[in-house]
Enzyme design. Structure first.
Site, mmCIF file in Angstrom:
data_model
loop_
_atom_site.group_PDB
_atom_site.id
_atom_site.type_symbol
_atom_site.label_atom_id
_atom_site.label_comp_id
_atom_site.label_asym_id
_atom_site.label_seq_id
_atom_site.Cartn_x
_atom_site.Cartn_y
_atom_site.Cartn_z
ATOM 1 N N TYR A 1 -15.143 -26.990 30.968
ATOM 2 C CA TYR A 1 -13.893 -27.749 31.097
ATOM 3 C C TYR A 1 -12.958 -27.113 32.132
ATOM 4 O O TYR A 1 -11.767 -26.964 31.882
ATOM 5 C CB TYR A 1 -13.181 -27.832 29.740
ATOM 6 N N TYR B 1 -13.120 -36.026 17.917
ATOM 7 C CA TYR B 1 -13.951 -35.271 18.863
ATOM 8 C C TYR B 1 -15.163 -34.780 18.077
ATOM 9 O O TYR B 1 -15.013 -34.127 17.043
ATOM 10 C CB TYR B 1 -13.187 -34.070 19.449
ATOM 11 N N ASP C 1 -17.931 -34.597 9.634
ATOM 12 C CA ASP C 1 -18.171 -33.548 10.624
ATOM 13 C C ASP C 1 -17.259 -32.374 10.258
ATOM 14 O O ASP C 1 -16.060 -32.394 10.530
ATOM 15 C CB ASP C 1 -17.863 -34.090 12.025
ATOM 16 N N LYS D 1 -20.068 -23.590 14.012
ATOM 17 C CA LYS D 1 -18.948 -22.677 14.276
ATOM 18 C C LYS D 1 -18.942 -21.447 13.361
ATOM 19 O O LYS D 1 -19.662 -20.508 13.627
ATOM 20 C CB LYS D 1 -17.630 -23.442 14.174
HETATM 21 C C1 LIG Z 1 -15.487 -31.279 14.855
HETATM 22 C C2 LIG Z 1 -16.421 -30.817 15.939
HETATM 23 N N1 LIG Z 1 -17.610 -31.397 16.061
HETATM 24 C C3 LIG Z 1 -18.498 -31.006 17.000
HETATM 25 C C4 LIG Z 1 -18.193 -29.989 17.875
HETATM 26 C C5 LIG Z 1 -19.187 -29.568 18.917
HETATM 27 O O1 LIG Z 1 -19.681 -28.297 18.641
HETATM 28 P P1 LIG Z 1 -20.377 -27.437 19.793
HETATM 29 O O2 LIG Z 1 -19.314 -27.053 20.758
HETATM 30 O O3 LIG Z 1 -20.967 -26.263 19.070
HETATM 31 O O4 LIG Z 1 -21.433 -28.288 20.405
HETATM 32 C C6 LIG Z 1 -16.943 -29.368 17.787
HETATM 33 C C7 LIG Z 1 -16.568 -28.308 18.739
HETATM 34 O O5 LIG Z 1 -15.411 -27.979 18.916
HETATM 35 C C8 LIG Z 1 -16.028 -29.788 16.790
HETATM 36 O O6 LIG Z 1 -14.820 -29.213 16.656
#
Ligand SMILES: Cc1ncc(COP(=O)(O)O)c(C=O)c1O
Length: 438
Positions: free
Chosen positions: A32, A160, A254, A283
């Site tokens: 980014y 997101y 998610d 994470k």
């Molecule tokens: C809620 C959510 N889903 C998916 C992702 C994507 O994860 P990654 O960066 O490990 O691909 C993130 C990353 O910030 C996230 O916060």
């Protein structure tokens, strides 16, 4: 495994980064970032607890725990020991036709922690991929039931879900990070979260109209993180469960950001007493040490793939799936959640963030101050120069990385009171300086 983070002896803090930095940087493409105009990245020598130690010896108090992963702080000895042990036994073995103890133990422990009958774990190596897998599970669930036209999801404004193209398509197409890709991925249906009566009715109308095309609903429970640190309440999640049931849709949570204590309970879904059909985790799963993700399906979802027909099998299998080192780190991280008072620490952080950030509300240019669990957010009317603002935090000796119009803190749960106070004071000072102008 002989790098600085893996040895007991800390290397000297001062090191000459001339070679690796100047020689390597021209070959790196950063995330980014407009590579032409960006401020040069800071060379990091090592990490320790809640500190990032730069190559020139400066120490920064970390306000965001490496994108919310390092929940126990950096270099936790228990995770390090587990990694060193696992590295000596088996760093990795393919997961096709073979399984191993760290992964199976981890799957069993995750299932025991999750509510309801979320009891089949599919491992992968990043959050975005875990979301892709959830999407494929949801779509193939209906295909296996003979309803191949149900291939879209309902997503929400401010969402997101990752950077890969399938996950991107689940983000907000208008104001989200991937607006520039509009038209590339499959379009899903993006609506407002059902936070009140009118938005719930609007969503109901969409479901009424499109249910036959829909496989499910995906949401980040309680906090939409990278989409703007926006909060919603548990009642919204209960409404989503009801609507998903009314229209026979799979509900996907998610929890890549919200999982593992960040919002105050071990998982966001607990706060609402809602059990999704699929949940994604990543994470903080490995305590911020190695990439690992999990997509966990309920029994009902899994049963749609349980068949004598090979075409009903889930067609996914990442090379580094269930990497043994990462699973060992995740097991060690779960040990720490069991042995140490992480959720009590989150409560204390929450109170300290609320106290420390409250005075920001009185400053000009501040739109909102909000706290949920170990997430503190100050939303400004706008941020004109993100790079300059980020630089100001470095000057204050903290690592805080605002985006959009928000300044946020998501520290490690092990952060000390003084370190946390230093973070909130820095936020207050930098916003105050911003208001006063150059
Ligand atoms: C809620 C959510 N889903 C998916 C992702 C994507 O994860 P990654 O960066 O490990 O691909 C993130 C990353 O910030 C996230 O916060």
């Amino acid at each position: 495994m002989q790098n600085a983070a893996m040895t007991q002896d800390a290397p000297t803090t001062r090191q000459d980064p001339a070679d690796w930095y100047a020689g390597g940087l021209p070959h790196i493409w950063l995330p980014y970032a407009q590579m032409k105009t960006m401020t040069a990245p800071l060379p990091v020598a090592r990490t320790d607890g809640c500190r990032i130690i730069l190559a020139d010896g400066r120490e920064l108090i970390d306000g965001i725990a490496s994108w919310w992963t390092a929940c126990h702080g950096y270099n936790h000895p228990h995770i390090r020991e587990a990694l060193v042990r696992q590295a000596g036994v088996m760093p990795h073995v393919m997961f096709g036709g073979l399984v191993h103890e760290p992964a199976l133990r981890l799957a069993r422990r995750l299932v025991a922690l999750l509510p309801g009958n979320l009891d089949r774990v599919f491992f992968s190596e990043s959050g975005s991929v875990a979301v892709e897998i959830a999407l494929k599970m949801a779509v193939q669930f209906w295909r296996n039931h003979g309803q191949g036209e149900r291939n879209r999801l309902v997503t929400f404004r401010g969402a997101y879900h990752g950077d890969t193209t399938g996950a991107m398509a689940l983000g907000d197409p208008q104001d989200g990070m991937h607006g520039g890709f509009k038209g590339l991925p499959t379009e899903h249906i993006c609506v407002d979260l059902p936070t009140d009566e009118p938005s719930t009715e609007a969503l109901r109308r969409v479901l009424e109209r499109d249910a036959e095309k829909l496989a499910g609903i995906i949401v980040e429970p309680l906090v939409q993180g990278a989409g703007g640190m926006r909060f919603h309440d548990a009642a919204t999640l209960r409404r989503l469960r009801e609507l998903a049931d009314d229209y026979d849709l799979l509900l996907i949570f998610d929890e890549i950001f919200t999982g593992f204590g960040r919002t105050g309970t071990m998982f966001g879904c607990e706060a609402a007493g809602v059990v999704p059909d699929i949940i994604t985790l990543s994470k903080a799963l490995t305590g911020g040490t190695l990439p690992l993700a999990a997509t966990v399906a309920s029994r009902r979802v899994f049963e749609a793939f349980w068949s004598d027909d090979p075409r009903h099998a889930l067609t996914h299998g990442p090379t580094y799936m269930a990497n043994a080192l990462a699973c060992a780190a995740a097991n060690a991280s779960l040990d720490l959640f069991e042995r140490e008072p992480r959720l009590a620490q989150v409560r204390a952080i929450s109170a300290a963030l609320a106290r420390g950030l409250a005075p920001c509300s009185a400053l000009p240019g501040v739109k909102d101050v909000r706290v949920q669990g170990a997430i503190g957010v100050v939303e400004l009317d706008r941020i004109d120069d993100l790079d300059a603002l980020r630089g100001r935090f470095i000057d204050e000796g903290v690592f805080v990385r605002p985006f959009g119009s928000v300044i946020y803190l998501t520290p490690a749960f092990t952060i000390g009171d003084e370190e946390l106070a230093a973070l909130t004071k820095a936020v207050l000072k930098v916003i105050g300086d911003l208001a006063r102008g150059p």
